[in-house]
Design a protein around this motif. Sequence first.
Motif, short mmCIF file in Angstrom:
data_model
loop_
_atom_site.label_atom_id
_atom_site.label_comp_id
_atom_site.label_asym_id
_atom_site.label_seq_id
_atom_site.Cartn_x
_atom_site.Cartn_y
_atom_site.Cartn_z
N LYS A 43 0.83 -1.20 0.00
CA LYS A 43 0.00 0.00 0.00
C LYS A 43 0.87 1.25 0.00
O LYS A 43 0.59 2.22 -0.72
CB LYS A 43 -0.92 -0.01 1.22
N LEU A 44 1.94 1.23 0.78
CA LEU A 44 2.86 2.36 0.81
C LEU A 44 3.60 2.49 -0.52
O LEU A 44 3.86 3.61 -1.00
CB LEU A 44 3.86 2.20 1.95
N ARG A 45 3.93 1.36 -1.15
CA ARG A 45 4.59 1.40 -2.46
C ARG A 45 3.68 2.04 -3.51
O ARG A 45 4.13 2.84 -4.33
CB ARG A 45 5.01 -0.01 -2.87
N PHE A 46 2.41 1.67 -3.50
CA PHE A 46 1.47 2.30 -4.42
C PHE A 46 1.41 3.81 -4.17
O PHE A 46 1.41 4.61 -5.12
CB PHE A 46 0.07 1.71 -4.24
N GLY A 51 3.25 9.34 -6.27
CA GLY A 51 3.83 10.64 -5.96
C GLY A 51 3.31 11.25 -4.68
O GLY A 51 3.46 12.46 -4.45
N LYS A 52 2.73 10.41 -3.81
CA LYS A 52 2.20 10.89 -2.54
C LYS A 52 3.15 10.61 -1.37
O LYS A 52 2.83 10.95 -0.23
CB LYS A 52 0.84 10.24 -2.25
N LYS A 301 8.59 16.64 7.36
CA LYS A 301 7.47 15.89 7.93
C LYS A 301 7.91 14.54 8.49
O LYS A 301 7.09 13.76 8.98
CB LYS A 301 6.39 15.67 6.87
N GLY A 302 9.22 14.25 8.37
CA GLY A 302 9.74 13.00 8.89
C GLY A 302 9.47 11.79 8.02
O GLY A 302 9.58 10.65 8.49
N LYS A 303 9.13 12.00 6.75
CA LYS A 303 8.85 10.89 5.86
C LYS A 303 10.15 10.35 5.26
O LYS A 303 10.97 11.13 4.75
CB LYS A 303 7.91 11.31 4.73
N THR A 304 10.35 9.06 5.32
CA THR A 304 11.54 8.43 4.73
C THR A 304 11.16 7.73 3.43
O THR A 304 10.03 7.26 3.27
CB THR A 304 12.14 7.39 5.70
N SER A 305 12.11 7.67 2.51
CA SER A 305 11.83 7.13 1.17
C SER A 305 11.55 5.64 1.22
O SER A 305 12.19 4.89 1.97
CB SER A 305 13.03 7.39 0.25
N VAL A 306 10.61 5.23 0.38
CA VAL A 306 10.40 3.80 0.15
C VAL A 306 11.63 3.29 -0.59
O VAL A 306 11.98 3.82 -1.64
CB VAL A 306 9.13 3.55 -0.68
N PRO A 307 12.32 2.28 -0.06
CA PRO A 307 13.54 1.79 -0.73
C PRO A 307 13.20 1.08 -2.02
O PRO A 307 12.04 0.72 -2.28
CB PRO A 307 14.14 0.83 0.29
#
Length: 338
Positions: A43-46, A51-52, A301-307
């Motif tokens: 779900k996070l990958r989608f 681009g969200k 915002k503390g968001k880390t990249s999806v690897p």
Amino acid sequence: MSGKRKEPMTLADAKRKIAESYKAFEKLIRKRIKELKPDADDKLRFKALLGKHPIAGGLRMSDLAARKVFADSIVDEVTQFEKEASNRSFYHITLLADEGIMSDRTPKFCLRLLKQKAHRALRRAELQGVFVVEIQPLLNWPQKGEGRTLLAHIHALVWIESGSDGDSVASIRQALGDGKGNTKRSWSCQFGARPIVIKSLTPQRGDPAYWAAYILKGLTDAKSRLPRKGRDAGEGKSAFKFRNTTEGLRPELALRVFELFSRLPIFAMVGGVGEGASVVGRCKNRLSLWSVERQLHWKSKGKTSVPAFDQSAFWQRSHKKRRSVYKPYFIDGPTIRD
């Protein structure tokens, strides 16, 4: 777009066209994701592909937020260019090639070939401008039991010096290779539709900015193949034509096209010729700056990249509920590496 309207399309219409088309495409994708019920990781990958959320690697065509920013930039550039270049005639061109026909089950996407053909053809016609490789499903042409048809074709917004030898629909059509016996013929359509369609952008047809938005819009409809009848038929016309339709463009099929977008760099399907190349270049730079600002915002915002993840396995999981099997796209051109 194909429906008639009394007032010419304007810059405001162009901006609205872009916003509505990307919103509609995202709605289709989100509907299909909801149907799939992915686990938390997928779900996070989608979300990242849309681009969200930040994701490792460069910008992708599936990043609809970035796509919209880029499209808006092109529209702004074309608007400014038209004001400063009053001695230009503008045209919208559609080019069809049989190399762009794919099955959605076993698709071979000849991206590099289509872009090279388009670039050579427009230069040969001494045109300048921006062109895009567009993907649309062709809903009423099954691939003889081998899945549904995806049609890759070229849309271009071009211009030429007003009053020059090549400034007419007939001259451009001849230079692009249309007409019997033309030794430069390279565009074809096995479905019987005319492979080269040219529209002179008169004031009644609307601002060039609107047509820039049209070629850069999100996937909102599909094509339907129809025979020409009555006054629409006649000598010198093709036997068939394509009509835009939203019927049959189900979320599942939209997601299949979105899969292709997720594998492509954001600029992979856009090209420019002459002054159009400079327009595209400036918009690329603008998008790069916007991307940096977005990354800084996400970081705050503390968001880390999806690897990086195995896209082939990801899409296999996403298609597991289908009875028929989708094979991975074979892409002739640059891709985002898994």
